[in-house]
Write an enzyme that holds these catalytic residues in place. Sequence first.
Site, PDB file in Angstrom:
ATOM      1  N   ARG C 338       0.794  -1.217   0.000  1.00 34.35           N
ATOM      2  CA  ARG C 338       0.000   0.000   0.000  1.00 34.35           C
ATOM      3  C   ARG C 338       0.831   1.274   0.000  1.00 34.35           C
ATOM      4  O   ARG C 338       0.522   2.219  -0.710  1.00 34.35           O
ATOM      5  CB  ARG C 338      -0.897   0.001   1.231  1.00 34.35           C
ATOM      6  N   HIS C 409      -5.940   5.571   6.284  1.00 31.91           N
ATOM      7  CA  HIS C 409      -6.747   4.382   6.374  1.00 31.91           C
ATOM      8  C   HIS C 409      -6.520   3.623   7.672  1.00 31.91           C
ATOM      9  O   HIS C 409      -7.439   3.073   8.256  1.00 31.91           O
ATOM     10  CB  HIS C 409      -6.373   3.508   5.177  1.00 31.91           C
ATOM     11  N   GLU C 433      -6.105  -2.793  16.425  1.00 30.00           N
ATOM     12  CA  GLU C 433      -5.418  -1.653  15.808  1.00 30.00           C
ATOM     13  C   GLU C 433      -4.875  -0.681  16.841  1.00 30.00           C
ATOM     14  O   GLU C 433      -3.913   0.040  16.578  1.00 30.00           O
ATOM     15  CB  GLU C 433      -6.378  -0.917  14.849  1.00 30.00           C
TER      16      GLU C 433
END
Lengths: 222, 246, 645
Positions: C338, C409, C433
Amino acid sequence: MLNSSIGKKLLMALAGLFLCVFLVVHLGINLCLLRDDGGEWFRAAAGFMSSNKIIKVFEVFLFGGLILHIIYGIFIEIKNRISRPISYNKTYASQTSYFSKYMIHTGMIIFAFLGLHLINFYFVKLGWTPAPQGIVAVEDKHDFYNMAINLFQNPVYSFVYIGFMIFLGFHLHHAFQSAFQTLGVNHTKYNTLIKATGTIYSIAIALGFSVIPVYFLFFWGK
Amino acid sequence: MKFKLKIWRQENAQAKGKFVTYELDNVSDDCSFLEMLDQLNETLVDKFDKPVCFDHDCREGICGMCSLYINGRPHGNDSGITTCQLHMRRFKDGDTLVVEPWRAKAFPVIKDLVVDRTAFDKIIQEGGYVSVNTGGIPDANAIPIKKVDSDLAMDAAQCIGCGACVAACKNASAMLFVSAKVSHLALLPQGSLEAKERVDNMVSKMDELGFGYCSNTGACEAECPKEIKISNIARLNREFFVSKLG
Amino acid sequence: MAQIESKIPKGPVAEKWTLYKDGQNLVNPANKRKLDVIVVGTGLAGASAAASLGEMGFNVKIYCYQDSPRRAHSIAAQGGINAAKNYPNDGDSVHRLFYDTIKGGDYRAREANVHRLAEVSNSIIDQCVAQGVPFAREYGGLLDNRSFGGAQVSRTFYARGQTGQQLLLGAYSALSRQIKKGTVEMFNRTEMLDLVIVDGKARGIITRDLVTGKIERHAAHAVVIATGGYGNVFFLSTNAMGSNGSAAIQVYRKGAYFANPCFTQIHPTCIPVHGESQSKLTLMSESLRNDGRIWVPKKKEDAEQIRKGLLKPTAIKEEDRDYYLERRYPAFGNLVPRDVASRAAKERCDAGFGVGATGLAVYLDFATSIQRLGKKVIEERYGNLFQMYEKIVDENPYETPMMIYPAIHYTMGGIWVDYELMTNIPGLYAIGECNFSDHGANRLGASALMQGLADGYFVLPYTIQNYLANEIRTPRIQKSMQEFESAEKSVKERIDKLMSIKGKHSVDFYHKKLGKIMWDKVGMGRTKESLTTAIAEIKALSVEFWKDVRVTGTKDELNPELEKALRVADFLELGELMAMDALNREESCGGHFREEHQTEDGEAKRNDIDFMYAALWQYKEGKAAELFKEPLVYEVVEVKQRNYK
């Protein structure tokens, strides 16, 4: 099972489908009126219906089913109204089958007709109301043939009758497919068939019953 | 674009609510309905007024938090979307937009356009799961599942629990929601072992919580942002009969 | 400097987790009932942890700010979840997944953690299938896989474009089952506002009931935060509107290390920004890169024409298109990680080849794939994504290429945890996360779901027992303790302060300003100068915020303005911390790109000699945060410059 919403609806649907079958039989007998035979077929059919033992049993079921269908219909309607205590300002613009929204209304209209219908015919049979003037019993049986013809020759009655039949058609249009859905019959292969049958059925019933007054108003004896 | 907004305002669960009309100008047609409400709220904050409360979170149509009954349709005048995915270009300049909360006994209003949808959680708690604990599980490929069944299960499993089906239904029925979960699990071998208890418990909870009865109008299917089919309701009915009769 | 104790077990990397489990302390069933655990957040990590702990017999309390635990933003993950099952027989293994994750993270993650993640990945798939998650299947009835960025094998399991949703609903169903059983108590529309520490151990939290505004105390033997990432620091991100970094900042203020805050991930395939009123960005799954080819016009004049709306992309001839990823990275092509894909897009747009009205977009073209596979196959694979794109942009991606642009993101940085996922505050855990552990400087696609569920189902429920085993003699924690009282008092004061300012500008005004600073100066390309300016600007903005913010309404009601104000106050602190960390890290690695540190052809240039460490920041009241370093030791993986060419 009957404590549950789905159980109650199942009973509604079964009773409704039973009434659908009854309507076909009833229509069949009524169509005999169109035969220019002085009421021979009609009387024979009516006679069979009122004398046969099995039909007698079915009659009990019929009334049971009818009452059940009506009581549950009203119960469910009340329950549904309670489920939304504050209604919307702008209501129901969603794409739905149109008649499905008015089942209780069409149902009540049909119920009103049923009252009239029962007074006119069934109560006479039971002897609760006298036969109209000029109608003489034939062989100890009420002459429903002439009673019907007399009534249908009255334009007001006939048009009201046709009006009611249209509402019956509306009711049946949603009812037929809805009953199958409630019974759990929904399959991509057969849905079109069920819907088409429902549409044809509802039109056929409404049209079939309406043909008779039209015939007696405009074509009979001419 | 310019809009006239007629919005339901209600201080809290106990208070009586009313419609309040606002005018909003300079709305971009690229912005979403919720972004338009953000813009309205900015103007309210400017005037030291309380902004309009509405539920929202992911703003990409998947969390199921946004609601709003707009001009007679849950999630507004487009199909297969949630309110956060509704764009202002779907309206005409100068339109009047009536914005109401979901209305149902089982979804009481908390404030303005925010309603309490914990009823859905309660239904799921009654059996919207496969009773397996973490760990000690056989290999994932130990049970092959027909692709058609798996795909059908996925169709039903897509439900986001937004409540649009209840809001759209004239009877405030939750059948589409319940049927989606029942179908998802009934179609898979993992879920079929508990199918009977699941459908019994979930349906009786649904009834208890005050949702209305399904009359097969199909409004739920028409408004479901994930386009879940009412064939699931038929399946729920079947599952229910089988469970009661079997 | 304090010694950083990461508690990595001894032994070879591949055996550490087994050895750990063999030697750890466990809590017997009778004692589990006497122990309370608080879990904050109901995403993949939180819900799966709470369900698993509940199943084991602990008393769990779980919190979310939404109306239902099913709303957590894990639900928005589209693409898939990785596992080393090797079902497609393409040579995958636990080691390869471990290796890819370490390499993808640009050698800034802890080996032992990542190996454990790869080890448990297979159990996650088993677990989810058993729960009834309808993963995609082949006609033979077995599970289907697809490939994803940063990997040369197909190891990604998926459920159409809604994998996150299906996995979250699986965890939610397991959680619901425990709520019904009474082992887990659910608090929805409740937000954590502070951590309570008693005698150095995490013992509870202070919350606000978002409906009534009531400030409440909750006590437990251990506290787990699973509150997700802090990407909303940028205002515009693919995160949900309510996603916030507040729990992380609260525990940071109470002494927990915040690790690598500057490691943020920019996702390459998002729908470009449309205008001022935009509130969030929508991501198009990275899986699209499997069949989509990314390009911009080769000629600047073509790009200009397109920007003006005078030329259609379909009118550009094949030879006039620059498939820049295929050109620059022939081995991985459109499937580079990414960070690489995002930077390449930015590079092309900055050079003047961008498309769309703003020039900040590149094309993702499916024409070749539609020709090769047919429209039906493409529709089956990405139907819902295409539909979503069409609703937002009003263009049909089957006919004209999609426009995409990178957007914030995911945040790899987060609360520092040791091998047991415990922070440096005993009894406080961070999972999913919101911790920093497994992705290093860059996360590979389909690894977030894997990590969230690994932590929640298979790691924390074990490791937390090692702590709780020593707590069995601790009676239920009393909420009347002085520590709870003072924490509650400080929360109330903070709220009163915000409510009393009654300044000129709305909360969003400050949030947007912060977002702009972050995107421009702490975004995809960072320099010493931009970061220094950013720090000064954020400091000034923070002062202004506390002087001039306007929060309407009252504190005793459902008040989204107050909720936002509390979160933005924390974002301001976070933004500054991120910039400080980025300034400190004089290298380019993963999602962190310092323009001073790049190779001649514009690739990231790591500095392994000086920066092969996790940067741990500790809060110092009234002073700049203090930096600690956890050195990263690579025993198994050979550290190389990443090469996707």
